[in-house]
Each structure stands twice: as C-alpha cells, then as structure tokens.
Motif scaffolding. Structure first.
Motif, mmCIF file in Angstrom:
data_model
loop_
_atom_site.group_PDB
_atom_site.id
_atom_site.type_symbol
_atom_site.label_atom_id
_atom_site.label_comp_id
_atom_site.label_asym_id
_atom_site.label_seq_id
_atom_site.Cartn_x
_atom_site.Cartn_y
_atom_site.Cartn_z
ATOM 1 N N LEU A 669 0.990 -1.102 -0.008
ATOM 2 C CA LEU A 669 0.008 0.265 -0.055
ATOM 3 C C LEU A 669 0.867 1.234 0.013
ATOM 4 N N GLU A 670 1.975 1.192 0.527
ATOM 5 C CA GLU A 670 2.846 2.469 0.915
ATOM 6 C C GLU A 670 3.432 2.699 -0.541
ATOM 7 N N LEU A 671 3.597 1.625 -1.325
ATOM 8 C CA LEU A 671 4.406 1.854 -2.585
ATOM 9 C C LEU A 671 3.295 2.539 -3.633
ATOM 10 N N THR A 672 1.868 2.382 -3.255
ATOM 11 C CA THR A 672 1.035 2.872 -4.392
ATOM 12 C C THR A 672 0.938 4.588 -4.200
ATOM 13 N N THR A 673 1.637 4.774 -3.144
ATOM 14 C CA THR A 673 1.701 6.281 -2.670
ATOM 15 C C THR A 673 2.789 7.101 -3.514
ATOM 16 N N VAL A 674 3.640 6.221 -4.104
ATOM 17 C CA VAL A 674 5.085 6.805 -4.722
ATOM 18 C C VAL A 674 5.001 6.662 -6.232
ATOM 19 N N GLU A 675 5.293 7.516 -6.708
ATOM 20 C CA GLU A 675 5.339 7.429 -8.342
ATOM 21 C C GLU A 675 6.486 6.695 -8.813
ATOM 22 N N ASP A 676 6.184 6.069 -9.787
ATOM 23 C CA ASP A 676 7.473 5.219 -10.337
ATOM 24 C C ASP A 676 8.597 6.179 -10.860
ATOM 25 N N HIS A 677 9.837 5.753 -10.431
ATOM 26 C CA HIS A 677 10.881 6.504 -11.096
ATOM 27 C C HIS A 677 11.832 5.514 -11.782
ATOM 28 N N VAL A 678 12.607 6.173 -12.875
ATOM 29 C CA VAL A 678 13.157 5.414 -13.784
ATOM 30 C C VAL A 678 14.326 4.796 -13.293
ATOM 31 N N LYS A 679 14.745 5.314 -12.078
ATOM 32 C CA LYS A 679 16.041 4.810 -11.407
ATOM 33 C C LYS A 679 15.589 3.423 -10.591
ATOM 34 N N ASN A 680 14.412 3.367 -10.573
ATOM 35 C CA ASN A 680 13.815 2.112 -9.617
ATOM 36 C C ASN A 680 13.224 1.151 -10.505
ATOM 37 N N PHE A 681 13.397 1.532 -11.903
ATOM 38 C CA PHE A 681 12.816 0.302 -12.751
ATOM 39 C C PHE A 681 13.384 -1.038 -12.741
ATOM 40 N N ARG A 682 12.574 -1.973 -12.590
ATOM 41 C CA ARG A 682 13.179 -3.234 -12.708
ATOM 42 C C ARG A 682 12.306 -4.345 -13.578
ATOM 43 N N PRO A 683 12.861 -5.189 -14.258
ATOM 44 C CA PRO A 683 11.901 -6.019 -14.865
ATOM 45 C C PRO A 683 11.157 -6.890 -14.138
ATOM 46 N N GLN A 684 9.550 -6.967 -14.368
ATOM 47 C CA GLN A 684 8.774 -7.436 -13.564
ATOM 48 C C GLN A 684 7.856 -8.353 -14.605
ATOM 49 N N CYS A 685 8.112 -9.640 -14.423
ATOM 50 C CA CYS A 685 8.041 -10.557 -15.758
ATOM 51 C C CYS A 685 6.553 -11.720 -15.347
ATOM 52 N N ILE A 686 5.873 -11.599 -16.420
ATOM 53 C CA ILE A 686 5.034 -12.778 -16.460
ATOM 54 C C ILE A 686 5.548 -13.715 -17.547
ATOM 55 N N VAL A 687 5.761 -14.806 -16.840
ATOM 56 C CA VAL A 687 6.482 -16.044 -17.622
ATOM 57 C C VAL A 687 5.453 -17.022 -18.160
ATOM 58 N N LEU A 688 5.245 -17.487 -19.476
ATOM 59 C CA LEU A 688 4.194 -18.250 -19.811
ATOM 60 C C LEU A 688 4.888 -19.612 -19.928
ATOM 61 N N GLY A 771 -0.784 -3.570 -7.003
ATOM 62 C CA GLY A 771 -0.372 -2.189 -6.688
ATOM 63 C C GLY A 771 0.831 -1.738 -7.747
ATOM 64 N N ARG A 772 1.873 -1.427 -7.225
ATOM 65 C CA ARG A 772 2.992 -1.079 -8.177
ATOM 66 C C ARG A 772 3.755 -2.371 -8.450
ATOM 67 N N MET A 773 3.441 -3.427 -7.721
ATOM 68 C CA MET A 773 4.202 -4.687 -8.083
ATOM 69 C C MET A 773 3.391 -5.456 -9.221
ATOM 70 N N LYS A 774 3.213 -4.790 -10.603
ATOM 71 C CA LYS A 774 2.604 -5.423 -11.425
ATOM 72 C C LYS A 774 3.475 -5.647 -12.471
ATOM 73 N N PRO A 775 3.446 -6.485 -13.299
ATOM 74 C CA PRO A 775 4.171 -7.036 -14.313
ATOM 75 C C PRO A 775 4.292 -5.990 -15.440
ATOM 76 N N ASN A 776 5.488 -5.864 -15.955
ATOM 77 C CA ASN A 776 5.822 -4.699 -17.099
ATOM 78 C C ASN A 776 6.359 -5.430 -18.386
ATOM 79 N N THR A 777 6.814 -6.699 -18.102
ATOM 80 C CA THR A 777 7.438 -7.402 -19.367
ATOM 81 C C THR A 777 6.754 -8.847 -19.417
#
Length: 1100
Positions: A669-688, A771-777
């Motif tokens: 929930l705390e993560l949802t209050t913080v905007e994403d920043h490019v420095k903290n980007f990490r691949p979050q993957c859905i693997v079929l 929340g912020r822990m959603k797949p981006n890849t």
C-alpha cells in the motif's frame, strides 16, 4: 456446460410458510410426501424448556405423522444417536434426513466436529459437504451411501493416516488428567515455594533490608505476573497440547523461536532440579553438622546426598503421573504446615537461647533497624535479586504439563495467577515478619548481655539487653546475615521447618524433573531437531517420556557436582528469564500482528504491558549476570539460525506469518503512494511457462534477470470446459508453487481457466500483480512448430504479442535450439519411477513369500500374487516400454534435457551480444546488463551492435560509447553495423521465400473474382500486395540473420531488438516467418522490445 437453475431442481417438501427455525424429520417416500402436501396446518412453535427436560439442548416440533420417526433419535448434547443409515446431509438414500430451516438441503448446520483437528482426542473430525457438492447439480454430485453416519462414527471414511493417529490417541483414554487445582495451582505453588523461602529469604532481608527486600519480591512478582498474564492469553487462544512454554511460544512465534527457546527452557528445568536438590542436601548437611555426623566433608556430603535424592525422585517420576501427583499433595500439606508453624513461632515468646541468636519477637526497633539495606562486601541489590529470583520461577509448572490437564485453557490462567498471588503474599509476609523479629548479627552466646545504660552504637539488640557489637569485628554464626536456618529457630517447632525445607525443595525438584522431559518430549515430537527424535517416544497410558527422564537425570547429576547454590542460581535465572521474555514477546507479537485468529478468551492482558515485560526480562538478565546473559543469547541465536536453516516442514499459523502478511500489505500500500521513477525500474515478468517444471529453461533465463530484483510470475492457462479446467487448476496450484520453493526459485505461480489461450493471457496481463508490483514485461518461448500448428494457435500467439503492446507491456521472446517443453520427458520419468516402485514392491512381496513356511505353500503364493495383480504391472511395463520407444527417447530426449538445464550452469568466458537496433527505452540493454551481474553470467562480456551509416561509423561509435558510459554500463566492444539495409544474398532470400510459400495467396496470378473469393475464405494468407509493401522489412530480417551468423555465431547469448508487426498490416504468418528467419541457426536468442518508456537514465 450450464448449471440448471430451474425451480424443479430442488423441490421443497414442506409449505413455504414453515418456520425458519423448525427442524422436521421426514420419511422420504410417496406417502409421507403426500401427507405433507395435504397438510395445511400452520407451523407449531414451542418454547425451550429448562425444567425437567434440561437434558435436551433444543426441542424439535413435528409435523403431524412425523413424530414416530423421531423416536429413533435420542438427543445428547451436541450430537444425536442415529441408526446406521442416518447422515446429517443424507437426502438421497431411502431413509431419514434432517430438514433444516424448512427445506431439504445438503448444507450442514454448524457443528464442532467440522472444526476439530484430525488427531483430536475429544471426538472424531467430520468433513462438511464440499462447495462442489452443494453448488453442482444435486442428482449428479450428491449421493450419500447408506451407513455414512456409522462410518463417520467409526472413522471408516477417514484417510488411513488420520485413523491411525486417532487410534493412537484413543489408546491412551485411561490417561490421568488433572483439574486446575491439582494440575496447576498445587504445582505452581510448590515450585515457587522452593528452597529460597526457608534458607535464603532471611539472608536476603538481612542484606537488602525489609524495604528493598519487599521491592525485590515485588519486582520478581511483576516479572512473573506479566508473564503469567501473557501465558494465560496465549493458552486461551485455542486448544493447548503438551509442551508447556515450548508449545505456547512455538505455536505463536513459529518453530524458529519455539525450537530455540524450547531447548533452553527444557535445559533450565533440568538444571533447576539440581538447584533444588542441592538446597535440600545443604539442609541435611547442616543437620549432620549439628549432630557431628559428617560423612566426608560438607561439599562432598552435599554431592552424595544430592545424588541419592535425585535417584529417588527419578523413581517417583518414572512410576507415573498418579504417584507424582499424590506425592505433590502430601508435600504441599507439609509445606503449608511449615509456613503456618513459622508464623505461629513469631508470636511465641522467645527464650534466652533464641534471644542470644537474635530472635526477640516483634520489635519496632528491630523493624526500623532492618528496614534499610546493609550489603556486605561483594553484594548489592542486583546480586541479591539474582539469588532470589529463582524463587519466583515456578509459574510455568502447571503449563509445562499442559498435555495432562483436563482443560488447559481454563486451568492454566486460573491456577497460575492464583498461585502467583498466594505465593507472593507468603513471601512478603515471611520477609516482613522475619525482618521485624530477628537482628542481622548475633553471637549465640547467652552471656553477651548488655548493662542498662551501656552504649552499643544504637543497636536494637542493645536496647533489648544483648550486646552483639563484637560481630562488627569478627564473624558471627547467628542472625539474618549469618544463619541460613533462621526460620527453624523462629518457628514454634523447629523440625517442622526442616520438614518444610525438605518438602519445598523436593516438590520443586520433582516438578522440574517432570517439566523438563515433558517439554523436551514435545520439542522432539515436532522433529525440529532430527538428531533428538530418539527422545520423542513415550511409554504407558500417560505417554511418559522415560528417555527424557534419563537425560534430565544425567544433566541434574552433572550440576549437582557443582554443589554451590549461589553459583547455580544466576544461570537458572538467565535461562528462565529468556523463556519469560519470549512468552511476553509472543503475546505482544500475536496482538500486534492483528490476526483474526488471535482471540484469547482471557482478556486481562495488554500488548504493550507484554512488550514491557519482555524488555524488563531482557534488562534483568544483563543486570543479574551480564556474561551469563550474553552466553544465553548466543546459544539462543545459534539455535534460531540452525532451525531457520533447516526449515522444519511445519505450519502452525504463527503470528510471524500473520505479521509478515501485514508488513507485506502495508509495504504494498505504501508503494502505491510513490510514483514510479526510472532509477527504480526493474523487469517484472509474466512468464508463460505453463507448469513451471515443464519449461525450466524459459524460467531459468527469466529468473536470471529477476532474481532478488524483480517480480517473476510463472503463468499457466487452462483451456477447455470450465468445470474440468478449474478442477485441474485448483488441484495443481499448491504442487507447482511448492516446486518453485523446492528449487529455490523466488517466483509466484498463477493460473487461469479460459475459453481460449489468448483470452487467458489477456486476463493475466491485466489482472496479475498488486499495486506497484505489476508485471511490465511478458516473457514467452518461441513457437518452433508454427508451420505445423493449427491456424488458431498462430493467431493466438501473435495476438498475445499485440495484446502486450496494447497494454504497454514489454515483450521478450526466447529461442533455443531444442525448444523448452520437456513435459513428455517428465511423463516418461514418472512412468519409470512408478515401474521401479512397483518392481521393488513386487520383489519385497516375493521375498516375503519365499520366507514363509507352513500353511499356504506354493498355492498361497499364487493366491497372494493374484491379489497383488502381479501380471498387471508386467503388462503396464511392456506398454510403457513401447511408449518410450515410440517417443524416441534416446538421443533426442537427452539433448532436450541438456538444453533444459543450460541456463542453470555457469556460463564460461564468452560474450553476450546485444543488437540494440531500435531504441525501446533501454530494456534491450538493461536485461543483458543485469545478466552480467549474476554469478553464472559474470564471466561474459557485453558486445554492443548498433546500426549506423557507413560514412559515420567512428562518430557513431564514439557517441554510443559516450551514452553507455553515462549509463554506467560496462562493455567490451561496440560495433556499428552500416550495411543492414543491403539486400541479402539470393540463397538466404530463397530460403525465406520457400518458408512463406505455403501461406501466400498469390492473388496476382488469379483473376479478380477468384482472388476476392480466396481473400474471404483465407484472410490469414499473405497477399502479394502485403509482401510488396513490407519487402524492405523482409529484406532487413533476412540480412540481419546473415550479419548475426557472421558476428555472433559464437556468442553465449544474443539479445536482439524484436521487430514490431503493425496491427492490420502484417499478417500473422509473415510475422512468424520474420522471427523464424531472424533467429535461425543461432545460439540462444532473446528478442526484446520494451514499452518505449525510459528504463535507463544517467541522472542522479
């Protein structure tokens, strides 16, 4: 399949106006149905009777003609005696059923049997109707066989393991169980009133004075009272089994804390046996001194007497809990008489002999003189506190035999808190009385009298006619400071105090001798320390831990050899304080975790008071003896690390799990209050992957760049009839997540059931994550069989890529030479394992039969072989071998298995070639960079390939090097490819044309009408117009493959920009041909396309 919701599926057997709370017993046949249908009487309401029919928990009203059917049942408390065919939800056998809320329903009313554990000794566990049984169509899914209630009563329907467990419990039905008085109150009082009461409390008052002595008692009581409240709260939060403090801590904080403190607590109780026995031996030795009957010398006499005593106590304990309980009651009576004897003695006028030894009855001057402290050399408040505190450490004596209590939830709080109150009052009374009656120093010489008017430096004894001033210059033998037998002197009858000392020491030793093995047995039964499993075995109807008794005996004997009470006491204090601290912390932690399952029936506690108690215990440990506290914490920490490393396979629903959930939820929930920043980007993957074990290589390469840094979700889509898919999906969820855990892969498993594969993936892309822990890849394997697969599979595959781009999710397509799917290999392995198990079982059976002699002979052998279906496994084996041969498991499967593990191995020195042809935000560059940080890939260097102009190669190389340095990405070399737009050679282009030939429409070779008809019939085919429009792009894919063959054929891994097919312009088959020709005959390839949002930055 659709569920029939028509009104005639469930037929009411009674009119709709029947009382909601009326319970009718119906005979299910045509006559009774007609009778009910004809009945128009209003429902009958009856009040509950609490008079002569008090044995009936509720009354049932009957419809006319139904009462005679109820005569078969007799109500007894919660359950009803029934005939063998009755069942709570038996509505489809030709028998009776219970109609609830005026309706024939499969739903069962709440019953305690549904909530019991399998091994419950209070009754069998019964399974309620499953959701499937009450949700699916009744006729197809509910068929309760006759005699089901009888089977429940006899547990015939239970799994064999559960039945055996229950039988094991019931074999001990004759076990002795204690109530709260005999089981907890008596034990706690006896254990608290230990050796300190009679032979140390007077010394403590002499050293600390009445004021600080009372403070020491109250401080000790505060620690034990807070711990008692915490213990009561934990003990009333559910059924308590054997194990005492260990059970309470382990079920609250988990096996890590419970396992570490359980061992320490059991050891502390074993050492406490030695402490109490030494106290007893000291008293006996003092009596021997008085009669001049020493055996050797005081120290060795203590060892001899202590050894004999502990042997006798062991014999009483081993005899059984009944004998031990009887002994405890006798000892308590003696102890109470001794305490009463002391108080009586304080009011009996003192004689000259007692006065010379410092006893003057109650005197205000003595009370005033003894009120303040008078510490001797080397003693202080906390050292005196350390000596006294073990006198308050018996509060868990009742909890430690929780398995032998009739109702632990009621007995532990009531008995423990009352015992603390009674013993504290007794301690305070004895301390104040002895401080008001006896002076600190006395000579024992009746001639040391004082003359009236003589100056004795203001001594209270001087004013009472005695001069003990020489005790300031030379040691004296009597008084509070010098004589440990003051209470014997003060009492009305001295031998009774001696008997009280014997009773207090022996009862405390006996309680500890019983507690230590019980706690240790519970610890060993949970198999947290596998090496200690030997001590888990119990004997007799009370499951006595005889092996634990012997181990406790050995430990006690070892410490008896120390023979110094003051040396043993601080060690005991630290061990018990560590246990108390964790009990208090357990109560706080369980409250703080806010788990709905934390509902203690004992409400007199406060989480912050428990935390204060835990901190107080820890502080007192260091104050008492800092080095012993450090050793205690080191041992506890070592055991905690050991148990954590071993990860015992238990799940007790601890508050640690609850707090982990709360923390994860709060952080999410705390993560949802913080905007994403490019420095903290990490691949979050859905693997079929499908099932994660079926495509391990795809999971391994993804996990390589998500491990410890990003989210990884292994996803599977079940396609087919919803009912079958959901059943299969639900049955495999836990198994597949367990596979990930077993293989130490930090990933989640998720599955969906859908009508088609693309719909399932679309659902996953939209709904996965939190929340912020959603797949981006999205990571998928390359479809190697696209030329042989059905049209719908190709459309779904390419459609998934389009959907990902629509949702602004990056795509990674992984291709390896042998493919990813090893499900056939796994199936073969399972078959071989089953065959091997059957072979071993068959060999064991034949071996047993060969060893048999007498009846049966060869005929019995064939008979038993027939029962075991010996011929059946043989046929199965032959068919399995044929299946294996047909699958060509030889060389092909060996290569497939090797390929499936290639990313598990450490990659040797080599390169990761990054063909960053199109700027997608940097994902194509970030993934290989993360790979080089991993241990398996750290020896691989990055080589960067980018497109450029032939006449600006050096400038573009310098520009790219500058960009990479700003990104702080290390690289071995940069190559500028200037001839990507050159046409491929004819051989390569011919291969591409042959590849797409079966999927071309060739409309230009046909007349207009035929061409239009073909377009309508096969819209998926590649048209000449489309091929001409994207001819340059097709050239580029073929040319890139030539360049890849030239530059990167020897690379460990190729990371390549994924070409994007514009929706509506590029057909699925053409796009698949691009991917095929682009990655053909190459090392493992990652085709990467980010969502065109920055994932790299050079700003701080």
């Amino acid at each position: 399949m659709s569920l029939n919701n028509s009104s005639n599926v469930f037929l009411d057997s009674v009119p709709s106006n029947t009382s909601r709370f009326q319970v009718n017993v119906i005979n299910e046949n045509h006559e009774s149905s007609a009778a009910v249908a004809d009945n128009t009487d209003p429902p009958h309401y009856e009040e509950t009777s609490f008079g002569d029919e008090a044995q009936n928990r509720f009354r049932i009203s009957f419809r006319p003609g139904n009462q005679e059917h109820y005569d078969n049942f007799l109500q007894h408390g919660e359950s009803a005696k029934t005939d063998a065919s009755f069942h709570a939800y038996d509505s489809h056998t030709n028998t009776y059923y219970l109609q609830t809320f005026g309706r024939n329903t499969v739903d069962a009313v709440p019953k305690i049997e549904y909530y019991r554990n399998t091994g419950s000794i209070s009754g069998p566990k019964v399974s309620r109707p499953s959701l499937l049984e009450i949700h699916e169509q009744l006729a197809k899914n509910v068929a309760v066989a006759p005699g089901s209630a009888d089977r429940v009563a006899n547990r015939d329907g239970m799994p064999r393991g559960e039945q055996a467990e229950n039988e094991g419990e019931e074999e001990k039905d004759g076990a002795v169980k204690f109530g709260w008085v005999k089981g907890v109150l008596v034990r706690c009082m006896l254990n608290i009133w230990g050796v300190m009461l009679f032979i140390r409390l007077s010394w403590i008052v002499g050293e600390a004075g009445i004021g600080l002595g009372v403070l020491i008692i109250l401080l000790s009581t505060m620690v034990t009272s807070i711990t008692g409240l915490s213990t009561s709260a934990i003990a009333t939060n559910g059924f308590v089994r054997g194990g005492g403090a260990y059970y309470l801590i382990s079920r609250s904080l988990g096996p890590e804390f419970g396992g570490s403190i359980g061992l320490i607590f059991a050891f502390a109780n074993a050492v406490a046996v030695a402490m109490y026995v030494v106290g007893f031996a000291e008293t006996v030795v003092d009596l021997l001194k008085e009669s001049d009957s020493m055996m050797v010398d005081p120290t060795n006499d203590i060892r001899i007497i202590g050894s004999i005593t502990v042997v006798i106590l062991l014999g009483i304990s081993v005899a059984g809990m009944e004998w031990e309980a009887k002994a405890q009651v006798i000892l308590l009576i003696i102890l109470l008489i001794a305490i009463a004897n002391f108080f009586i003695g304080t009011v009996i006028p003192s004689n000259s002999e007692k006065k010379s030894r410092g006893f003057f009855n109650y005197q205000a001057s003595i009370f005033a003189e003894n009120f303040g402290p008078s510490f001797t050399k080397g003693e202080g408040f906390f050292s005196v506190f350390a000596i006294f505190f073990p006198a308050a450490t018996g509060i868990l004596a009742g909890a430690n035999i929780s398995g032998d209590l009739e109702d632990p939830q009621d007995a532990i709080p009531r008995g423990t808190m009352l015992a603390i109150f009674i013993t504290t009052v007794a301690y305070l009374g004895v301390a104040i009385c002895v401080g008001a009656c006896v002076v600190r120093d006395a000579t024992g010489n009746m001639n040391d009298t004082s003359i009236s008017g003589m100056n004795c430096n203001g001594s209270a004894a001087c004013g009472l006619g005695y001069d003990f001033s020489r005790c300031r210059h030379e040691p004296c033998q009597y008084g509070l400071m010098n004589n440990f037998q003051v209470m014997s002197m003060v009492s009305g009858f001295g031998p009774l105090i001696t008997a009280g000392i014997f009773s207090a020491t022996l009862s405390s030793a006996l309680a500890s001798l019983v507690s230590a093995p019980k706690v240790f047995q519970a610890l060993c039964k949970d198999n947290i320390y596998k090496a200690l499993q030997f001590f888990a075995k119990g004997y007799g109807k009370n499951n006595e831990p005889l092996r634990g008794y012997m181990l406790t005996f050995v430990i006690a004997m070892a410490f008896i050899l120390i023979a110094e009470l003051n040396t043993i006491a601080p060690i005991i204090s630290n061990f018990f304080l560590a246990s108390y601290a964790l009990i208090n912390f357990s109560c706080f932690h369980a409250s703080y975790a806010k788990s709905p399952g934390w509902r203690p029936a004992y409400g007199i506690y406060n989480m912050w008071v428990s935390l204060f108690g835990a901190v107080l215990c820890c502080a007192v440990m260091f104050v008492i003896n800092w080095w012993a506290a450090v050793i205690t914490y080191v041992i506890e920490f070592f055991l905690y690390i050991y148990v954590t490393y071993k990860k015992p396979d238990v799940n007790w629903g601890s508050s640690t799990q609850a707090l982990s959930y709360v923390s994860a939820l709060d952080n999410a929930l705390e993560l949802t209050t913080v905007e994403d920043h490019v420095k903290n980007f990490r691949p979050q993957c859905i693997v079929l992957t499908g099932g994660p074990m079926t495509r391990p290589a795809l999971l391994d390469i993804t996990y390589a760049f998500t491990k410890n840094s990003g989210l990884c979700i292994c996803c599977e889509v079940f396609v087919g009839p919803r009912k079958l898919c959901v059943k299969e999906m639900n049955s495999g969820m836990a198994k597949k997540q367990a596979w990930l855990i077993k293989n130490k892969i930090k990933a989640f498993y998720a599955a969906v059931a859908a009508d088609c594969f693309r719909d399932g993936v679309r659902s996953l892309l939209q709904a996965s994550g939190l929340g912020r822990m959603k797949p981006n890849t999205l990571v998928i394997g390359y479809k190697r069989n696209w030329r042989k697969g059905p049209l719908t599979e190709i459309e779904n595959y390419v459609g998934i890529i389009h959907d990902a781009f629509d949702f602004e999710i990056g795509v990674v397509i992984v291709r390896i030479g042998q493919g990813f799917d090893i499900s056939q290999v796994l199936q073969v392995q399972d078959e071989l394992e089953k065959l091997e198990q059957e072979r071993l079982a068959l060999e064991a059976t034949l071996k047993d039969n060969e060893c048999e002699e007498g009846s049966g002979g060869i005929r019995g052998l064939f008979k038993k072989a027939g029962k075991l279906n010996i011929t059946k496994p043989t046929l199965k084996k032959e068919s399995s071998i044929n299946t294996i041969q047909s699958m060509h498991v030889g060389e092909f499967n060996q290569k497939l298995v090797e390929a499936s593990t290639q990313f598990k191995k450490k990659q040797g020195k080599g390169t990761i070639d990054v063909w960053w042809l199109f700027d997608d935000g940097g994902l194509t560059l970030l993934i290989p960079y993360i790979l080089t940080l991993r241990k398996k890939w750290k020896d691989c260097k990055l080589r960067i390939y980018v497109g450029g102009k032939v006449n600006r190669i050096e400038e573009e190389k310098i520009a790219m090097a500058s960009l990479l340095s700003k990104f702080r990405i290390k690289f071995a070399d940069i190559h500028i490819i200037g001839d990507t737009s050159v046409k491929p050679n004819k051989e390569s282009w011919k291969v591409f044309e042959e590849m797409i030939e079966p999927y071309r429409l060739h409309e230009s070779r046909k007349d207009l009408t035929t061409a239009e008809k073909l377009k309508r019939e096969t819209p998926w085919k590649i048209t000449d117009a489309e091929l001409e429009a994207v001819k340059e792009k097709s050239y580029r894919q073929v040319r890139l493959n030539e360049l890849l063959q030239e530059h990167s054929r020897a690379a460990n891994l190729i990371v390549l920009s994924l070409p994007v097919a514009r929706k509506g312009s590029i057909s699925d088959w053409l796009y698949m041909a691009w991917l095929e020709i682009l990655t053909k005959n190459l090392p493992p390839v990652l085709l990467v396309r980010g969502n065109h949002k920055n994932v790299l930055t050079f700003y701080s």
